[in-house]
Design an enzyme around this catalytic site. Structure first.
Site, PDB file in Angstrom:
ATOM      1  N   GLY A 157       1.317  -1.532   0.203  1.00 32.76           N
ATOM      2  CA  GLY A 157      -0.176   0.127   0.566  1.00 32.76           C
ATOM      3  C   GLY A 157       0.747   1.303  -0.034  1.00 32.76           C
ATOM      4  O   GLY A 157       2.057   1.315   1.005  1.00 32.76           O
ATOM      5  N   GLU A 169     -19.106  17.295   3.623  1.00 35.84           N
ATOM      6  CA  GLU A 169     -18.188  17.454   2.176  1.00 35.84           C
ATOM      7  C   GLU A 169     -18.950  17.409   1.045  1.00 35.84           C
ATOM      8  O   GLU A 169     -19.426  18.377   0.168  1.00 35.84           O
ATOM      9  CB  GLU A 169     -16.386  16.430   2.354  1.00 35.84           C
ATOM     10  CG  GLU A 169     -15.826  16.706   3.074  1.00 35.84           C
ATOM     11  CD  GLU A 169     -14.361  16.502   3.173  1.00 35.84           C
ATOM     12  OE1 GLU A 169     -14.603  15.898   1.970  1.00 35.84           O
ATOM     13  OE2 GLU A 169     -13.495  16.763   3.249  1.00 35.84           O
ATOM     14  N   ALA A 209      -5.271  11.009   8.094  1.00 37.63           N
ATOM     15  CA  ALA A 209      -4.121  11.107   6.643  1.00 37.63           C
ATOM     16  C   ALA A 209      -2.422  11.701   8.078  1.00 37.63           C
ATOM     17  O   ALA A 209      -1.776  11.264   7.376  1.00 37.63           O
ATOM     18  CB  ALA A 209      -3.744  12.066   5.635  1.00 37.63           C
ATOM     19  N   GLY A 224      -0.679   4.787   0.084  1.00 36.65           N
ATOM     20  CA  GLY A 224      -1.405   5.634   0.475  1.00 36.65           C
ATOM     21  C   GLY A 224      -0.484   6.396   1.499  1.00 36.65           C
ATOM     22  O   GLY A 224       0.602   6.366   1.330  1.00 36.65           O
ATOM     23  N   PHE A 225      -1.053   7.422   2.013  1.00 38.54           N
ATOM     24  CA  PHE A 225       0.508   7.650   3.500  1.00 38.54           C
ATOM     25  C   PHE A 225       1.049   7.353   3.746  1.00 38.54           C
ATOM     26  O   PHE A 225       1.784   8.254   3.981  1.00 38.54           O
ATOM     27  CB  PHE A 225      -0.769   8.689   4.249  1.00 38.54           C
ATOM     28  CG  PHE A 225      -1.994   9.817   3.611  1.00 38.54           C
ATOM     29  CD1 PHE A 225      -1.238  11.041   3.134  1.00 38.54           C
ATOM     30  CD2 PHE A 225      -2.811  10.109   2.737  1.00 38.54           C
ATOM     31  CE1 PHE A 225      -2.014  12.015   2.366  1.00 38.54           C
ATOM     32  CE2 PHE A 225      -3.498  10.684   2.222  1.00 38.54           C
ATOM     33  CZ  PHE A 225      -3.356  12.299   2.208  1.00 38.54           C
ATOM     34  N   ASP A 284      -5.026   3.650   8.481  1.00 41.59           N
ATOM     35  CA  ASP A 284      -6.399   3.335   8.446  1.00 41.59           C
ATOM     36  C   ASP A 284      -6.732   2.024   8.983  1.00 41.59           C
ATOM     37  O   ASP A 284      -7.669   1.568   9.679  1.00 41.59           O
ATOM     38  CB  ASP A 284      -7.323   4.131   7.059  1.00 41.59           C
ATOM     39  CG  ASP A 284      -7.503   4.706   6.872  1.00 41.59           C
ATOM     40  OD1 ASP A 284      -6.835   5.768   7.534  1.00 41.59           O
ATOM     41  OD2 ASP A 284      -8.459   5.143   6.524  1.00 41.59           O
ATOM     42  N   VAL A 329      -2.073  -7.554  -3.449  1.00 39.85           N
ATOM     43  CA  VAL A 329      -1.746  -8.491  -3.012  1.00 39.85           C
ATOM     44  C   VAL A 329      -3.105  -8.850  -2.092  1.00 39.85           C
ATOM     45  O   VAL A 329      -3.858  -9.061  -2.130  1.00 39.85           O
ATOM     46  CB  VAL A 329      -0.871  -7.722  -1.613  1.00 39.85           C
ATOM     47  CG1 VAL A 329      -0.840  -8.767  -0.127  1.00 39.85           C
ATOM     48  CG2 VAL A 329       0.212  -7.240  -1.577  1.00 39.85           C
TER      49      VAL A 329
HETATM   50  C1  LIG Z   1     -13.421  11.225   1.056  1.00 38.78           C
HETATM   51  C2  LIG Z   1     -12.162  11.361   2.024  1.00 38.78           C
HETATM   52  C3  LIG Z   1     -11.918  12.329   2.380  1.00 38.78           C
HETATM   53  C4  LIG Z   1     -11.315  12.413   3.479  1.00 38.78           C
HETATM   54  N1  LIG Z   1     -10.407  13.945   4.453  1.00 38.78           N
HETATM   55  C5  LIG Z   1      -9.859  13.941   4.820  1.00 38.78           C
HETATM   56  C6  LIG Z   1      -9.386  15.327   5.277  1.00 38.78           C
HETATM   57  O1  LIG Z   1      -9.792  16.268   5.126  1.00 38.78           O
HETATM   58  N2  LIG Z   1      -7.794  15.216   6.858  1.00 38.78           N
HETATM   59  C7  LIG Z   1      -7.907  13.623   6.886  1.00 38.78           C
HETATM   60  O2  LIG Z   1      -6.430  14.195   7.750  1.00 38.78           O
HETATM   61  N3  LIG Z   1      -7.761  12.869   6.173  1.00 38.78           N
HETATM   62  C8  LIG Z   1      -8.635  12.562   5.316  1.00 38.78           C
HETATM   63  N4  LIG Z   1      -9.670  11.263   4.890  1.00 38.78           N
HETATM   64  C9  LIG Z   1      -8.556  10.064   5.202  1.00 38.78           C
HETATM   65  C10 LIG Z   1      -7.168   9.285   5.240  1.00 38.78           C
HETATM   66  O3  LIG Z   1      -7.292  10.089   3.931  1.00 38.78           O
HETATM   67  C11 LIG Z   1      -6.881   8.563   5.494  1.00 38.78           C
HETATM   68  O4  LIG Z   1      -7.145   8.473   6.862  1.00 38.78           O
HETATM   69  C12 LIG Z   1      -5.524   7.879   4.517  1.00 38.78           C
HETATM   70  O5  LIG Z   1      -5.710   7.827   4.076  1.00 38.78           O
HETATM   71  C13 LIG Z   1      -5.016   6.465   4.913  1.00 38.78           C
HETATM   72  O6  LIG Z   1      -4.189   6.496   4.647  1.00 38.78           O
HETATM   73  P1  LIG Z   1      -3.321   5.062   4.953  1.00 38.78           P
HETATM   74  O7  LIG Z   1      -2.204   4.877   4.173  1.00 38.78           O
HETATM   75  O8  LIG Z   1      -3.754   4.162   5.598  1.00 38.78           O
HETATM   76  O9  LIG Z   1      -4.833   4.406   3.935  1.00 38.78           O
HETATM   77  P2  LIG Z   1      -4.968   4.933   1.829  1.00 38.78           P
HETATM   78  O10 LIG Z   1      -4.402   6.079   1.710  1.00 38.78           O
HETATM   79  O11 LIG Z   1      -5.781   4.311   1.576  1.00 38.78           O
HETATM   80  O12 LIG Z   1      -3.822   4.254   1.051  1.00 38.78           O
HETATM   81  C14 LIG Z   1      -4.229   2.446   1.319  1.00 38.78           C
HETATM   82  C15 LIG Z   1      -3.207   1.932   0.072  1.00 38.78           C
HETATM   83  O13 LIG Z   1      -3.438   0.386  -0.269  1.00 38.78           O
HETATM   84  C16 LIG Z   1      -3.433  -0.252  -1.504  1.00 38.78           C
HETATM   85  N5  LIG Z   1      -4.262  -1.375  -1.509  1.00 38.78           N
HETATM   86  C17 LIG Z   1      -5.566  -1.507  -0.923  1.00 38.78           C
HETATM   87  N6  LIG Z   1      -5.596  -2.300  -0.945  1.00 38.78           N
HETATM   88  C18 LIG Z   1      -4.170  -2.951  -0.885  1.00 38.78           C
HETATM   89  C19 LIG Z   1      -4.117  -4.588  -1.967  1.00 38.78           C
HETATM   90  N7  LIG Z   1      -4.615  -5.629  -1.658  1.00 38.78           N
HETATM   91  N8  LIG Z   1      -3.104  -4.650  -2.429  1.00 38.78           N
HETATM   92  C20 LIG Z   1      -2.444  -4.090  -3.043  1.00 38.78           C
HETATM   93  N9  LIG Z   1      -2.734  -2.147  -3.094  1.00 38.78           N
HETATM   94  C21 LIG Z   1      -3.295  -2.370  -2.280  1.00 38.78           C
HETATM   95  C22 LIG Z   1      -5.013   1.112  -2.467  1.00 38.78           C
HETATM   96  O14 LIG Z   1      -4.802   0.919  -3.585  1.00 38.78           O
HETATM   97  C23 LIG Z   1      -3.828   2.201  -1.260  1.00 38.78           C
HETATM   98  O15 LIG Z   1      -2.854   2.553  -2.157  1.00 38.78           O
HETATM   99  C24 LIG Z   1     -10.333  11.179   3.998  1.00 38.78           C
HETATM  100  C25 LIG Z   1     -10.337   9.632   3.370  1.00 38.78           C
HETATM  101  C26 LIG Z   1     -11.982   9.366   2.704  1.00 38.78           C
HETATM  102  C27 LIG Z   1     -12.096   8.663   2.227  1.00 38.78           C
END
Ligand SMILES: Cc1cc2nc3c(=O)[nH]c(=O)nc-3n(C[C@H](O)[C@H](O)[C@H](O)COP(=O)(O)OP(=O)(O)OC[C@H]3O[C@@H](n4cnc5c(N)ncnc54)[C@H](O)[C@@H]3O)c2cc1C
Length: 438
Positions: free
Chosen positions: A17, A176, A325, A19-20, A309, A85
């Protein structure tokens, strides 16, 4: 056989992953003496906090996403691979995709969360949630198409159809979305149509609990509700959704049942952790988040970290680290440091979350901000939201483009991203006929 780019003498870190959380872990390991493999099912990192701006046609997808390969191109010890994955073999220390297996010495699972429909997965097709760029363009298409269909109908029949947007769930995403639809219909589209008046669109925000933005302090919830009402959004709290079908949302049960006709239904009600959490075979909480140790590893496996998350981590007073984030970024950086420390033979540390406050935007010049003892509402909260999001947006080009788009939209009341790219007319026709029947 290992590919050419893999340095066999180094310990292998696999990050699932980008993400952030995952991206910050990878960045933190960029110059560490380890070999890093980043696996993601998308080739881009999505800046999720600005997804709703794509969904409501303020920004284009490319402005809030960056290719992962590009973000990590300066990290010579890092290989980025596209792949979903599908599972893990913790005994043999392997990560599985459908075609390949990746051995690791350290594993970082950062696969995030997805929508939850409270046991009704069939609702998703009628009420899309917002998590990916694909979701955002789907929502954009549905919202814009609803206006187009209403215009066509009014033009041909001379009868103005009702245009109802129903948003389910008044957490940050639902608020939002509802606010942005209000902005679109009352500001940005108001001069674009000849047969309908977009400012007459109804926007109904349904919340099962007693207040909007339930995780915010009560005064900010009240302020958010007031701001939404001023924008023309009908806020209904204690409105538990019991049914979703094309063109219709059902609220409550028995004699209390209400049926709300809807041209477009959007979902902002629930999230559940990625199914990869459960595949690790360790305890998870009700939302499927993995219960982690103080150093963000899983019980019995000091080599496996779960972050972002997907993690149920505790901080002061036993509170759960929120799914935002900044928390994911802090966890990513923390885990990179722990891996570097382990490689250097140093002991692990405990994770401490630094709560910098939270902001929720409601619409043009409207937001709420919770900075601990300081609660701000309205214009200044919105300005803080704007600058913080610009600051954290990945990539210089994206920052400049987004700033220009926002400034242009703010001054001219004009959005440039109002394109319908994949219209699915048949769904909308079904919804329209239900609307008429309702
Ligand atoms: C619409 C929306 C608005 C938001 N607004 C805010 C805000 O204003 N302020 C704030 O702080 N937070 C906000 N958030 C929350 C914030 O975006 C999340 O807390 C943050 O993205 C979590 O990061 P992460 O890296 O855990 O997961 P994610 O950013 O979700 O990244 C997960 C990654 O894992 C990858 N992945 C998933 N499953 C698999 C798999 N099986 N195999 C390979 N890759 C995989 C995905 O493609 C993705 O790239 C918002 C979320 C959403 C959906």
């Amino acid at each position: 056989m290992l590919p050419m780019t893999q340095n066999v003498s180094r310990l292998r870190v696999v990050i699932v992953g980008a993400g952030f959380a995952g991206l910050n872990a990878a960045k933190g390991l960029a110059h560490a003496p380890v070999q890093v493999t980043v696996l993601d099912r998308k080739n881009h990192h999505t800046f999720q906090p600005l997804l709703y701006q794509v969904a409501l046609a303020v920004l284009s997808p490319a402005e809030i996403a960056s290719p992962i390969r590009n973000v990590l191109r300066g990290a010579n010890n890092t290989e980025v691979l596209l792949g979903e994955v599908t599972g893990f073999d913790l005994q043999r220390r392997l990560v599985r995709t459908d075609k390949l297996e990746f051995p690791y010495d350290y594993l970082v699972v950062a696969a995030g969360a997805t929508h939850a429909y409270f046991g009704h997965p069939e609702w998703e097709q009628y009420a899309p949630g917002l998590k990916t760029l694909e979701d955002a363009t789907e929502i954009r298409g549905r919202v814009l198409l609803a206006f187009e269909q209403a215009e066509r109908e009014a033009f041909t029949s001379r009868v103005t159809p009702s245009l109802n947007f129903v948003v389910i769930g008044a957490g940050p995403t639902g608020v939002e979305l509802a606010g942005a639809i209000s902005d679109i219909s009352r500001h940005y589209l108001q001069h674009d149509f000849r047969s309908i008046n977009p400012t007459q669109a109804r926007i109904i925000l349904l919340e099962g609990g007693p207040r909007v933005l339930p995780v915010y302090p009560e005064d900010l919830s009240a302020s958010a509700e007031k701001q939404l009402r001023e924008m023309g959004v009908e806020v209904r709290t204690n409105a538990l959704v019991t049914g979703v079908e094309p063109g219709l949302v059902t609220v409550g049960r028995g004699a209390e049942t209400q049926r709300i006709p809807a041209s477009v239904i959007l979902w902002g009600a629930g999230v559940s952790a990625s199914p990869l959490g459960k595949m690790l075979g360790v305890p998870t909480d009700r939302a499927g988040r993995v219960v982690v140790e103080p150093d963000l590893t899983i019980p019995g496996h000091p080599e496996i970290f779960v972050i972002g998350d997907l993690a149920a981590a505790r901080f002061s007073e036993n509170k759960l680290v929120p799914g935002v984030a900044p928390a994911a970024i802090q966890m990513g950086k923390f885990v990179a440091r722990q891996i570097r420390r382990s490689v250097a033979g140093q002991p692990r540390e405990d994770f401490h979350y630094w709560d910098k406050g939270t902001l929720a935007t409601i619409g043009r010049s409207r937001a709420v901000a919770d900075f601990g003892r300081f609660h701000i509402s309205g214009y200044f909260a919105w300005l803080s939201w704007l600058f913080i999001h610009l600051f954290f947006l990945i990539g210089f080009r994206n920052r400049v483009m987004v700033m220009l788009e926002w400034a242009w939209a703010y001054v001219t009341y004009n959005h440039s991203a109002r394109l319908i790219t994949e219209p699915k007319e048949h769904d909308r026709e079904a919804a329209q006929s239900k609307m008429k029947a309702g």
